[in-house]
Design an enzyme around this catalytic site. Structure first.
Site, short mmCIF file in Angstrom:
data_model
loop_
_atom_site.label_atom_id
_atom_site.label_comp_id
_atom_site.label_asym_id
_atom_site.label_seq_id
_atom_site.Cartn_x
_atom_site.Cartn_y
_atom_site.Cartn_z
N SER A 135 6.30 -1.69 9.40
CA SER A 135 6.52 -2.43 8.16
C SER A 135 6.95 -3.85 8.52
O SER A 135 7.90 -4.04 9.28
CB SER A 135 7.62 -1.72 7.36
OG SER A 135 7.92 -2.43 6.19
N LYS A 161 1.90 -2.58 7.61
CA LYS A 161 2.29 -2.66 6.20
C LYS A 161 2.98 -4.00 5.97
O LYS A 161 3.95 -4.32 6.67
CB LYS A 161 3.23 -1.49 5.86
CG LYS A 161 4.05 -1.66 4.60
CD LYS A 161 4.72 -0.36 4.20
CE LYS A 161 6.17 -0.54 3.82
NZ LYS A 161 6.82 0.73 3.43
N LYS A 163 5.14 -6.44 3.47
CA LYS A 163 5.95 -6.57 2.26
C LYS A 163 5.37 -7.71 1.43
O LYS A 163 5.08 -8.79 1.99
CB LYS A 163 7.41 -6.88 2.63
CG LYS A 163 8.10 -5.72 3.33
CD LYS A 163 8.35 -4.58 2.36
CE LYS A 163 9.16 -3.47 3.01
NZ LYS A 163 9.42 -2.36 2.07
N ASP A 188 3.49 -3.25 0.38
CA ASP A 188 4.63 -2.64 -0.32
C ASP A 188 5.35 -3.72 -1.11
O ASP A 188 5.81 -4.72 -0.54
CB ASP A 188 5.58 -2.01 0.71
CG ASP A 188 6.74 -1.27 0.06
OD1 ASP A 188 6.81 -1.22 -1.19
OD2 ASP A 188 7.59 -0.73 0.81
N GLU A 213 1.96 0.01 -2.49
CA GLU A 213 3.15 0.83 -2.66
C GLU A 213 4.10 0.21 -3.69
O GLU A 213 4.45 -0.97 -3.60
CB GLU A 213 3.83 0.94 -1.28
CG GLU A 213 5.07 1.81 -1.21
CD GLU A 213 5.64 1.85 0.22
OE1 GLU A 213 4.95 1.41 1.17
OE2 GLU A 213 6.78 2.29 0.38
N LYS A 262 10.36 10.05 1.78
CA LYS A 262 11.58 9.72 2.52
C LYS A 262 12.58 10.80 2.18
O LYS A 262 12.93 10.98 1.00
CB LYS A 262 12.14 8.37 2.06
CG LYS A 262 11.31 7.15 2.44
CD LYS A 262 11.90 5.89 1.83
CE LYS A 262 11.10 4.66 2.21
NZ LYS A 262 11.46 3.49 1.38
N GLY A 290 10.27 4.89 5.91
CA GLY A 290 11.37 4.60 6.82
C GLY A 290 12.45 3.80 6.12
O GLY A 290 12.18 3.11 5.13
C1 NPQ Z 1 10.42 0.74 1.92
N1 NPQ Z 1 11.41 0.44 4.20
O1 NPQ Z 1 9.48 1.38 2.31
C2 NPQ Z 1 11.63 0.45 2.82
C3 NPQ Z 1 12.61 -0.39 2.20
C4 NPQ Z 1 13.71 -0.97 2.96
C5 NPQ Z 1 10.60 0.25 6.45
O2 NPQ Z 1 9.74 -0.99 4.67
C6 NPQ Z 1 17.99 -2.08 5.36
C7 NPQ Z 1 18.00 -0.72 5.16
C8 NPQ Z 1 16.92 -2.83 4.95
C9 NPQ Z 1 16.94 -0.09 4.52
C10 NPQ Z 1 14.76 -2.95 3.87
C11 NPQ Z 1 10.54 -0.17 5.02
C12 NPQ Z 1 15.84 -2.21 4.29
C13 NPQ Z 1 15.85 -0.83 4.07
C14 NPQ Z 1 13.71 -2.32 3.20
C15 NPQ Z 1 14.78 -0.23 3.43
O3 NPQ Z 1 10.44 0.39 0.77
MG MG Z 2 8.56 1.25 0.10
#
Ligand code: NPQ
Ligand code: MG
Length: 367
Positions: A135, A161, A163, A188, A213, A262, A290
């Site tokens: 990500s 992926k 953001k 995402d 996403e 998750k 994650g």
């Molecule tokens: C998601 N995770 O899928 C999340 C969101 C996310 C790996 O993109 C600190 C702790 C910062 C948890 C940033 C990924 C974070 C976090 C994003 C979770 O939406």
């Molecule tokens: Mg997400």
């Protein structure tokens, strides 16, 4: 088993690079870890809540409070507990799924270690390694983004992926698609868009994305349904999917055709397995999300991601994606994959000297 005590540890893990999403920029991971001390031995769980309630309503100080005041005392008071009974024992508390998941995982780890069963075996994993994606946060500019993605491709990641948010979507996606050719790519949005953006999001269709996403707020199934009808890119829900019933509802209504699982978000690995099973029955592929887990949470995610219907690469990245040093032996990619731990329970050992060295405060013990 009897739960003798619940121990709460709090550690600040510096990130190897800041991670920016539509809800802000993180420079370190403030993690809450839970150790269950039981009559059959110890087990560990990781709470995936963030330091602020910006991904979901939970946040790490709140998790600590609800565990200390309600959840841990209930577990310690119960005459006999198994991993399969934790959800019932904690069911008197509404919500707080990430806090409950951390406790259930710690009990499951203790139970599996005592029985000599690995998480992979317990979940019914059907392979010994999983395909890994990564990500990629919102970057300061396109050049920086391409540098970062280039590095991950060189490390062997099998899926990228990105953001996205309004103002950071079409152009970064185009640039990364041009850079990585046919490599799997998805985006995402972490709820950053509204119904008025449907036509704009349809422009993503030209980039052959695996999925988009969670573009809209978590309670808004109708707008996700409208988007799914308006675009060819599959819609995938993350934040919205809080249990197996909601997954079934969202799939049957056409709000999601791929599901991000998750364990923390759905209240634990046992519910995550149920979400997996519901999706499998309906022919809906899933992948493992994650939450910037340390090796403790990552080990369990990799075992979950080895179940049959996890057919897309997960956000199960190597330890080095986030941390210079991990709280367990590091997870290292081999040919774009991570090996499923084979030892009993999570299969990893917690480096307690690091827990002590990096602690934000002394452990709290509920007994
Ligand atoms: C998601 N995770 O899928 C999340 C969101 C996310 C790996 O993109 C600190 C702790 C910062 C948890 C940033 C990924 C974070 C976090 C994003 C979770 O939406
Ligand atoms: Mg997400």
């Amino acid at each position: 088993m009897k739960i003798v005590a619940i121990e709460l540890h709090r550690v600040a893990m510096p990130l190897v690079r800041p991670f920016e999403t539509s809800f802000g920029r993180q420079v370190s991971r403030d993690v809450l870890l839970v150790r269950a001390r039981t009559s059959v031995g110890d087990g560990w769980g990781e709470c995936v809540a963030m330091s602020d309630p910006v991904y979901s309503s939970e946040y790490v100080d709140g998790c600590e409070a609800v565990i200390t005041r309600y959840l841990a005392p209930a577990l310690v008071a119960a005459p006999d507990v198994t991993a399969e009974s934790v959800a019932d024992v904690l069911g008197f508390v509404i919500g707080h799924r990430m806090a409950k998941a951390a406790l259930e995982t710690a009990v499951l780890d203790a139970q599996c270690r005592a029985e000599g069963v690995s998480f992979g075996e317990y979940f019914g994993a059907d392979r010994d390694a999983v395909d890994c994606g990564v990500s990629v946060g919102i970057a300061p500019g396109i050049d920086e983004l391409l540098d970062e993605v280039d590095g991950y491709i060189a490390e062997g990641y099998r899926r990228i992926k990105l953001k996205i948010k309004p103002g950071w979507d079409i152009e970064p996606v185009r640039a990364v698609r041009d850079l990585i050719g046919e490599t799997a790519l998805q985006v995402d949005a972490n709820t950053a868009y509204t119904r008025a953006d449907i036509e704009h999001l349809a422009r993503l269709d030209e980039f052959d994305l695996l999925l988009i996403e969670q573009p809209f707020v978590e309670d808004d199934m109708l707008t996700h349904i409208a988007l799914a009808r308006a675009i060819t890119t599959p819609v995938c829900l993350d934040e919205s999917i809080v249990n197996a019933e909601v997954a079934l509802d969202a799939i049957e209504r056409g709000a999601t055709s791929i599901v991000n699982i998750k364990a923390g978000r759905v209240g634990g690995y046992l519910e995550a397995v149920r979400v997996h099973d519901v999706c499998a029955e309906l022919g809906v592929p899933v992948w493992c999300g994650g939450m910037l887990e340390t090796g403790i949470g990552r080990a369990a995610n990799v075992a979950l991601a080895a179940m049959a219907n996890f057919t897309l690469p997960g956000d199960t990245s190597g330890s080095s994606r986030y941390f210079a040093e991990d709280l367990t032996e590091p997870f290292v990619l081999v040919d774009g994959r991570l090996a499923v731990p084979t030892g009993a329970g999570s299969g990893v050992q917690v480096r307690e000297e690091l827990l002590a060295a990096w602690a934000l405060r002394a452990p709290i013990t509920v007994r």
